[in-house]
Design a protein around this motif. Structure first.
Motif, PDB file in Angstrom:
ATOM      1  N   LYS A  56     109.075  53.449  32.016  1.00  0.00           N
ATOM      2  CA  LYS A  56     109.591  53.386  33.373  1.00  0.00           C
ATOM      3  C   LYS A  56     109.117  52.090  33.994  1.00  0.00           C
ATOM      4  O   LYS A  56     108.209  51.431  33.463  1.00  0.00           O
ATOM      5  CB  LYS A  56     109.120  54.596  34.187  1.00  0.00           C
ATOM      6  CG  LYS A  56     107.616  54.806  34.214  1.00  0.00           C
ATOM      7  CD  LYS A  56     107.290  56.094  34.963  1.00  0.00           C
ATOM      8  CE  LYS A  56     105.795  56.383  34.950  1.00  0.00           C
ATOM      9  NZ  LYS A  56     105.486  57.632  35.669  1.00  0.00           N
TER      10      LYS A  56
ATOM     11  N   CYS B  48     101.141  55.734  30.834  1.00  0.00           N
ATOM     12  CA  CYS B  48     101.099  56.175  32.227  1.00  0.00           C
ATOM     13  C   CYS B  48     101.364  57.678  32.303  1.00  0.00           C
ATOM     14  O   CYS B  48     102.108  58.230  31.485  1.00  0.00           O
ATOM     15  CB  CYS B  48     102.152  55.430  33.059  1.00  0.00           C
ATOM     16  SG  CYS B  48     102.057  53.640  32.917  1.00  0.00           S
ATOM     17  N   GLU B  49     100.749  58.303  33.279  1.00  0.00           N
ATOM     18  CA  GLU B  49     101.024  59.723  33.507  1.00  0.00           C
ATOM     19  C   GLU B  49     102.449  59.891  34.054  1.00  0.00           C
ATOM     20  O   GLU B  49     102.960  59.001  34.758  1.00  0.00           O
ATOM     21  CB  GLU B  49     100.014  60.299  34.502  1.00  0.00           C
ATOM     22  CG  GLU B  49      98.573  60.266  34.015  1.00  0.00           C
ATOM     23  CD  GLU B  49      98.356  61.124  32.787  1.00  0.00           C
ATOM     24  OE1 GLU B  49      99.080  62.142  32.635  1.00  0.00           O
ATOM     25  OE2 GLU B  49      97.490  60.775  31.964  1.00  0.00           O
ATOM     26  N   PRO B  50     103.116  61.004  33.770  1.00  0.00           N
ATOM     27  CA  PRO B  50     104.517  61.188  34.192  1.00  0.00           C
ATOM     28  C   PRO B  50     104.727  61.070  35.699  1.00  0.00           C
ATOM     29  O   PRO B  50     105.780  60.608  36.150  1.00  0.00           O
ATOM     30  CB  PRO B  50     104.848  62.603  33.697  1.00  0.00           C
ATOM     31  CG  PRO B  50     103.889  62.843  32.563  1.00  0.00           C
ATOM     32  CD  PRO B  50     102.631  62.130  32.937  1.00  0.00           C
ATOM     33  N   ASP B  51     103.721  61.488  36.511  1.00  0.00           N
ATOM     34  CA  ASP B  51     103.914  61.505  37.963  1.00  0.00           C
ATOM     35  C   ASP B  51     103.305  60.289  38.661  1.00  0.00           C
ATOM     36  O   ASP B  51     103.230  60.247  39.891  1.00  0.00           O
ATOM     37  CB  ASP B  51     103.309  62.790  38.550  1.00  0.00           C
ATOM     38  CG  ASP B  51     101.843  62.958  38.182  1.00  0.00           C
ATOM     39  OD1 ASP B  51     101.367  62.222  37.284  1.00  0.00           O
ATOM     40  OD2 ASP B  51     101.173  63.828  38.779  1.00  0.00           O
ATOM     41  N   GLU B  52     102.856  59.294  37.907  1.00  0.00           N
ATOM     42  CA  GLU B  52     102.232  58.126  38.518  1.00  0.00           C
ATOM     43  C   GLU B  52     103.273  57.200  39.145  1.00  0.00           C
ATOM     44  O   GLU B  52     104.348  56.985  38.571  1.00  0.00           O
ATOM     45  CB  GLU B  52     101.419  57.338  37.468  1.00  0.00           C
ATOM     46  CG  GLU B  52     100.085  58.003  37.142  1.00  0.00           C
ATOM     47  CD  GLU B  52      99.228  57.108  36.261  1.00  0.00           C
ATOM     48  OE1 GLU B  52      98.150  56.683  36.730  1.00  0.00           O
ATOM     49  OE2 GLU B  52      99.642  56.838  35.123  1.00  0.00           O
ATOM     50  N   THR B  53     102.919  56.658  40.296  1.00  0.00           N
ATOM     51  CA  THR B  53     103.829  55.745  41.000  1.00  0.00           C
ATOM     52  C   THR B  53     103.180  54.392  41.301  1.00  0.00           C
ATOM     53  O   THR B  53     103.880  53.405  41.513  1.00  0.00           O
ATOM     54  CB  THR B  53     104.294  56.377  42.323  1.00  0.00           C
ATOM     55  OG1 THR B  53     103.142  56.722  43.117  1.00  0.00           O
ATOM     56  CG2 THR B  53     105.128  57.624  42.059  1.00  0.00           C
TER      57      THR B  53
ATOM     58  N   THR C 169      92.233  58.028  35.451  1.00  0.00           N
ATOM     59  CA  THR C 169      93.318  57.551  34.594  1.00  0.00           C
ATOM     60  C   THR C 169      93.154  56.061  34.274  1.00  0.00           C
ATOM     61  O   THR C 169      92.451  55.326  34.962  1.00  0.00           O
ATOM     62  CB  THR C 169      94.678  57.764  35.274  1.00  0.00           C
ATOM     63  OG1 THR C 169      94.730  56.964  36.456  1.00  0.00           O
ATOM     64  CG2 THR C 169      94.897  59.228  35.622  1.00  0.00           C
TER      65      THR C 169
ATOM     66  N   THR D   7     106.283  58.191  24.475  1.00  0.00           N
ATOM     67  CA  THR D   7     106.226  58.366  25.918  1.00  0.00           C
ATOM     68  C   THR D   7     107.335  57.571  26.596  1.00  0.00           C
ATOM     69  O   THR D   7     107.511  56.390  26.318  1.00  0.00           O
ATOM     70  CB  THR D   7     104.872  57.879  26.463  1.00  0.00           C
ATOM     71  OG1 THR D   7     103.837  58.580  25.785  1.00  0.00           O
ATOM     72  CG2 THR D   7     104.765  58.121  27.948  1.00  0.00           C
TER      73      THR D   7
END
Length: 512
Positions: free
Chosen positions: A40, A146-151, A116, A37
């Motif tokens: 980021k 972490c999910e790809p779209d998590e901020t 999540t 994964t």
């Protein structure tokens, strides 16, 4: 009788052992579908194993092993820097909404699911928790990413996942006792442990002992055959050396069948792996270990108790057995049974290694590779025999064992033993022969295996992938350079004319 004995030992060599009661224990395996994964900001931690030490009412209790998340604060590595913190159970259990119970710097235990991982961690952090333990819904460990779209990744508390069985035990502690506290830390694993040095020495010395025993018995047979030729006067003897009693020469067909059989066994191992199948393997290993240990002890003790080793008694179903064999058999059987009964205790690796080494030496002494043509037939041997020697990782805070498969000793050991037999029959010195260089090549190939093991962060390596090119390649290169490759490849024995036989011009054979 001899062929039956060999068939049994080959069967044991192909199916034995087994017991890989690996170290890290209660935790189970780490599983995740996407191990690569992308990292980021806020989600870039390395996956590390985490020790979760528990205290119940101030008394040290069981230790669990979990895995740290990709997000959250890094977990301290030294035990002395890890704080003892009270553990509480989240209400609601999934922690997908703010917990109802009051949290004052406590470690909160929550169940996986319904939202999540990062949302659970954020809610626990906002509720003033100092860390979060997420209990998996399976017995394995899961790498939390972490999910790809998590901020929303501004998480400053450690997050650790524990397997289902650990969560069940912690929940029982929390409901039956007044106070449970935990300590979270992740000690560094040493790059190299002395266990690997001992395993390397065990493998090399096992092959060394087996090779000299095999070469000695072959030379004794050659000397005995030479005496028979000198005494023969009324018949024409066979000029080839007689086979050593109880020795089986593996031909190309047998080598291919061996690989096929081992592959079929591996398939069965993966498909039928269960407690009863493990028990069957343990029994087979004990039988093979008894045979190997008995053979080694009889050969060793017969030097001092020659008369007992050469005196035989007829035993029903077993045939003629020496008194020395009868004397050592109870010890060997008792030793193997005690290992089987106590194989799960911390020191059982000693008995396992003794039985395993004795079995390997016996097989190498009995099963001979006759030439390089048969030796090169093993190209898939790295997964051929799921057996192993173990040695505890003494300086590893995680404990456990370093291991080496029996096949990584047994299969190249056949080639090394062949090289020494050839050297002795050809009257070659240690330096001008092939054995020394075969041993050096094996030791270096095994060393490269351990180097690769450490470079690959401890991921298991197929040792024969490194050992076979070194050992077989060295012998073939030396053989070609010295002009012996044709003999090594075909007959495997030096071409020495028999001094007791001469050819007449008429083409008839006569004895001198």
């Amino acid at each position: 009788m001899a062929s039956e004995k060999i068939s049994s030992i080959l069967l044991f060599s192909a199916v034995i052992l087994l017991v890989r009661d690996a170290p890290s224990a209660i935790a189970g395996d780490i599983v995740h579908d996407d191990d690569s994964t992308p990292k980021k900001p806020g989600c870039e931690n390395q996956f590390v194993l985490v020790k979760v030490q528990t205290w119940v009412n101030g008394v040290e209790d069981v230790e669990f092993v979990g895995v740290g998340a990709r997000f959250g604060r890094a977990i301290v590595s030294k035990e002395k820097n890890a704080k003892h913190t009270r553990l509480i159970l989240s209400d609601p259990r999934d922690c997908c909404i703010p917990p109802k119970n009051k949290i004052v710097g406590d470690v909160i235990m929550v169940d996986r699911g319904n939202c999540t991982f990062t949302k659970k961690a954020n809610i626990a952090q906002n509720a003033n928790a100092s860390a979060i333990l997420i209990i998996n819904n399976q017995k394995e460990l899961y790498k939390m990413v972490c999910e790809p779209d998590e901020t929303d990744l501004n998480i400053h508390i450690p997050a650790v996942m524990l397997p289902l069985d650990a969560g069940t035990r912690l929940e029982k502690m929390l409901t039956t006792t007044s106070s449970v506290s935990v300590q979270l830390y992740s000690p560094f694993r040493p790059a190299v442990d002395i266990a690997e040095v001992f395993l390397w020495m065990m493998a090399v010395l096992t092959i060394l002992c087996a090779s000299y025993w095999s070469a000695w018995t072959t030379r004794e047979a050659a000397i005995e055959q030479d005496k028979l030729l000198k005494d023969a006067s009324d018949e024409i003897p066979n000029t080839k050396y007689a086979s050593v009693s109880g020795v089986v020469n593996m031909n190309v067909k047998a080598a291919v069948l061996f690989v096929v059989f081992a592959s079929c066994f591996l398939f069965m191992l993966y498909k039928l792996m269960s407690s009863w199948f493990i028990d069957v393997l343990v029994v087979l290993f004990c039988i093979g270990g008894i045979e190997g240990l008995q053979t080694c002890l009889v050969a060793l003790l017969s030097r001092w108790f020659k008369h007992a080793g050469e005196s035989y008694i007829k035993v029903p179903f077993l045939g003629a057995i020496s008194y020395l064999t009868l004397a050592v058999s109870p010890f060997c059987i008792t030793f193997a049974v005690l290992w089987a009964v106590y194989r799960n205790v911390s020191f059982a690796w000693i008995g396992q290694d003794i039985l395993g080494i004795a079995l390997i030496i016996t097989v190498l002494q009995i099963v001979h590779v006759p030439n390089l043509k048969v030796a090169r037939g093993d190209r898939s041997g790295e997964d051929g025999i799921p057996m192993l020697l173990k040695f505890p990782r003494i300086f590893d805070p995680w404990g456990g064992y370093s291991i080496i498969g029996f096949g990584d000793i047994l299969l190249p050991g056949m080639l090394v033993a062949f090289s020494l037999r050839y050297d002795w029959l050809a009257n070659k010195s240690l330096r001008s022969g092939y054995f020394l260089w075969a041993m050096v090549a094996y030791g270096f190939g095994l060393l490269i295996t351990y180097v690769a093991l450490n470079l690959m962060d401890g991921h298991g390596q197929p040792a024969l992938l490194y050992i076979v090119p070194f050992t077989l390649g060295t012998l073939m290169t030396l053989g070609r350079k010295r002009g012996d490759l044709r003999v090594l490849w075909t007959s495997g024995e030096p071409e020495t004319p028999c001094p007791h036989i001469r050819l007449q011009h008429s083409g008839e054979l006569s004895l001198e």
